[in-house]
Design an enzyme around this catalytic site. Sequence first.
Site, PDB file in Angstrom:
ATOM      1  N   ASN A 150       0.861  -1.188   0.000  1.00 30.13           N
ATOM      2  CA  ASN A 150       0.000   0.000   0.000  1.00 30.13           C
ATOM      3  C   ASN A 150       0.896   1.236   0.000  1.00 30.13           C
ATOM      4  O   ASN A 150       1.427   1.626   1.035  1.00 30.13           O
ATOM      5  CB  ASN A 150      -0.904  -0.026   1.246  1.00 30.13           C
ATOM      6  CG  ASN A 150      -1.762   1.214   1.354  1.00 30.13           C
ATOM      7  OD1 ASN A 150      -1.855   2.006   0.408  1.00 30.13           O
ATOM      8  ND2 ASN A 150      -2.389   1.417   2.506  1.00 30.13           N
ATOM      9  N   TRP A 151       1.044   1.823  -1.181  1.00 28.99           N
ATOM     10  CA  TRP A 151       1.960   2.969  -1.299  1.00 28.99           C
ATOM     11  C   TRP A 151       1.385   4.251  -0.699  1.00 28.99           C
ATOM     12  O   TRP A 151       2.092   5.248  -0.580  1.00 28.99           O
ATOM     13  CB  TRP A 151       2.277   3.232  -2.780  1.00 28.99           C
ATOM     14  CG  TRP A 151       3.110   2.188  -3.428  1.00 28.99           C
ATOM     15  CD1 TRP A 151       3.676   1.085  -2.847  1.00 28.99           C
ATOM     16  CD2 TRP A 151       3.502   2.155  -4.809  1.00 28.99           C
ATOM     17  NE1 TRP A 151       4.378   0.371  -3.778  1.00 28.99           N
ATOM     18  CE2 TRP A 151       4.298   0.998  -4.991  1.00 28.99           C
ATOM     19  CE3 TRP A 151       3.246   2.977  -5.903  1.00 28.99           C
ATOM     20  CZ2 TRP A 151       4.837   0.660  -6.236  1.00 28.99           C
ATOM     21  CZ3 TRP A 151       3.790   2.642  -7.133  1.00 28.99           C
ATOM     22  CH2 TRP A 151       4.584   1.494  -7.295  1.00 28.99           C
ATOM     23  N   LYS A 152       0.106   4.257  -0.406  1.00 25.68           N
ATOM     24  CA  LYS A 152      -0.554   5.482   0.090  1.00 25.68           C
ATOM     25  C   LYS A 152      -0.273   6.629  -0.899  1.00 25.68           C
ATOM     26  O   LYS A 152      -0.166   6.378  -2.084  1.00 25.68           O
ATOM     27  CB  LYS A 152      -0.110   5.792   1.521  1.00 25.68           C
ATOM     28  CG  LYS A 152      -0.269   4.551   2.426  1.00 25.68           C
ATOM     29  CD  LYS A 152      -0.180   4.845   3.879  1.00 25.68           C
ATOM     30  CE  LYS A 152      -0.367   3.544   4.662  1.00 25.68           C
ATOM     31  NZ  LYS A 152      -0.412   3.740   6.087  1.00 25.68           N
ATOM     32  N   HIS A 156      -9.852   1.637   4.782  1.00 29.63           N
ATOM     33  CA  HIS A 156      -8.571   1.832   5.475  1.00 29.63           C
ATOM     34  C   HIS A 156      -8.777   2.850   6.597  1.00 29.63           C
ATOM     35  O   HIS A 156      -9.560   3.795   6.439  1.00 29.63           O
ATOM     36  CB  HIS A 156      -7.511   2.317   4.483  1.00 29.63           C
ATOM     37  CG  HIS A 156      -6.138   2.323   5.082  1.00 29.63           C
ATOM     38  ND1 HIS A 156      -5.706   3.327   5.921  1.00 29.63           N
ATOM     39  CD2 HIS A 156      -5.125   1.427   4.997  1.00 29.63           C
ATOM     40  CE1 HIS A 156      -4.467   3.047   6.314  1.00 29.63           C
ATOM     41  NE2 HIS A 156      -4.087   1.899   5.768  1.00 29.63           N
ATOM     42  N   GLU A 166      -7.150   5.282   7.540  1.00 26.09           N
ATOM     43  CA  GLU A 166      -6.917   6.678   7.143  1.00 26.09           C
ATOM     44  C   GLU A 166      -8.147   7.246   6.440  1.00 26.09           C
ATOM     45  O   GLU A 166      -8.471   8.429   6.577  1.00 26.09           O
ATOM     46  CB  GLU A 166      -5.656   6.764   6.265  1.00 26.09           C
ATOM     47  CG  GLU A 166      -4.398   6.625   7.118  1.00 26.09           C
ATOM     48  CD  GLU A 166      -3.215   5.983   6.415  1.00 26.09           C
ATOM     49  OE1 GLU A 166      -3.169   5.968   5.181  1.00 26.09           O
ATOM     50  OE2 GLU A 166      -2.316   5.484   7.136  1.00 26.09           O
ATOM     51  N   GLU A 209      -6.004  -4.245  10.945  1.00 26.18           N
ATOM     52  CA  GLU A 209      -4.997  -3.183  11.024  1.00 26.18           C
ATOM     53  C   GLU A 209      -5.283  -2.296  12.237  1.00 26.18           C
ATOM     54  O   GLU A 209      -5.986  -1.284  12.110  1.00 26.18           O
ATOM     55  CB  GLU A 209      -5.057  -2.315   9.763  1.00 26.18           C
ATOM     56  CG  GLU A 209      -4.687  -3.044   8.495  1.00 26.18           C
ATOM     57  CD  GLU A 209      -4.012  -2.098   7.514  1.00 26.18           C
ATOM     58  OE1 GLU A 209      -2.906  -2.415   7.059  1.00 26.18           O
ATOM     59  OE2 GLU A 209      -4.565  -1.024   7.237  1.00 26.18           O
ATOM     60  N   GLY A 248       2.077   2.718  10.828  1.00 26.68           N
ATOM     61  CA  GLY A 248       3.062   3.785  10.642  1.00 26.68           C
ATOM     62  C   GLY A 248       3.774   4.199  11.913  1.00 26.68           C
ATOM     63  O   GLY A 248       4.393   5.258  11.967  1.00 26.68           O
ATOM     64  N   SER A 292       2.973  -1.654  10.600  1.00 25.81           N
ATOM     65  CA  SER A 292       4.412  -1.715  10.885  1.00 25.81           C
ATOM     66  C   SER A 292       5.037  -3.081  10.616  1.00 25.81           C
ATOM     67  O   SER A 292       5.914  -3.534  11.361  1.00 25.81           O
ATOM     68  CB  SER A 292       4.683  -1.265  12.330  1.00 25.81           C
ATOM     69  OG  SER A 292       4.265   0.081  12.489  1.00 25.81           O
ATOM     70  N   GLY A 320       2.506  -0.844   4.451  1.00 26.49           N
ATOM     71  CA  GLY A 320       2.614   0.559   4.060  1.00 26.49           C
ATOM     72  C   GLY A 320       4.063   0.956   3.868  1.00 26.49           C
ATOM     73  O   GLY A 320       4.695   0.627   2.865  1.00 26.49           O
ATOM     74  N   GLY A 321       4.614   1.638   4.874  1.00 27.00           N
ATOM     75  CA  GLY A 321       5.960   2.202   4.788  1.00 27.00           C
ATOM     76  C   GLY A 321       7.006   1.258   4.219  1.00 27.00           C
ATOM     77  O   GLY A 321       7.782   1.632   3.323  1.00 27.00           O
TER      78      GLY A 321
HETATM   79  P1  PGA Z   1       2.431   0.633   7.758  1.00 21.86           P
HETATM   80  O1  PGA Z   1       0.988   0.850   7.085  1.00 21.86           O
HETATM   81  O2  PGA Z   1       2.960  -0.684   7.225  1.00 21.86           O
HETATM   82  O3  PGA Z   1       3.244   1.807   7.294  1.00 21.86           O
HETATM   83  O4  PGA Z   1       2.239   0.589   9.224  1.00 21.86           O
HETATM   84  C1  PGA Z   1       0.095  -0.217   6.933  1.00 21.86           C
HETATM   85  C2  PGA Z   1      -1.175   0.266   6.301  1.00 21.86           C
HETATM   86  O5  PGA Z   1      -1.591   1.402   6.571  1.00 21.86           O
HETATM   87  O6  PGA Z   1      -1.792  -0.456   5.514  1.00 21.86           O
END
Ligand code: PGA
Length: 237
Positions: free
Chosen positions: A7-9, A92, A94, A161, A167, A201, A222-223
Amino acid sequence: MRLFVANWKMNMTRREARVYAEELSERIGDGRPGVELAVAPPYTALEAARDPRGRWSLAAQNVASEAEGAFTGEVSARMLAEAGCRYVIVGHSERRRIFGEGGPTLARKLSCVRQEGLVPIYCVGETEEERDSGLGAEVLRRQVETLSGVPRDAVLLVAYEPVWAIGTGNAATPEAVNGACQELSRLLSGRTRLRILYGGSVTPSNAEEILERCGVQGFLIGGASLKAATFAAIAGI
Ligand code: PGA
């Protein structure tokens, strides 16, 4: 089959996506049996992130809650299907937290996704405050209710999640992931084509342990997915 979703966001231009795709391509060669990869770029980089050889699929990070019409700035499920997506991330944290998306909106998104033959990756998870007040299971129950319109035999991915793990560098412990997975399996029992993922994470150093010790069948990353080599390492490639 384990599924690893990058997930590149809101990261990566088209040019950066092309470089990433080349690196990932070199890294994975012919792929690895039992491992499925998907990349979720921003809409503008979908085409650039596509693998002409089909060794990874495309996922969208979001979708409109309506099929078409006067919804400035939105992208429909039909457009995503035509752009080559197989998966769509829905709900998600976010989107829930920053953009105020809740149950009714998410249920409509799930319906649009299904109508186009796409597979939803539906995200659930409690905040730190909810966890500390012992409300974790109740939050999952409420968020899972949104899936009531999805037929029991539909292909469905649910990503656990916890908001506090996203993050932060502070992944949930295998015990916490396990507990949530058991709760989700119970809430979603009878769904034969369900896979549960974990996100929050995930890195190459904790991936193995979570996969081994928890009932998850993959990750939403994500990251750590922003570098092709790290994403591949998490997937064990
Ligand atoms: P993260 O994000 O791996 O940076 O914690 C995961 C996500 O939001 O899907």
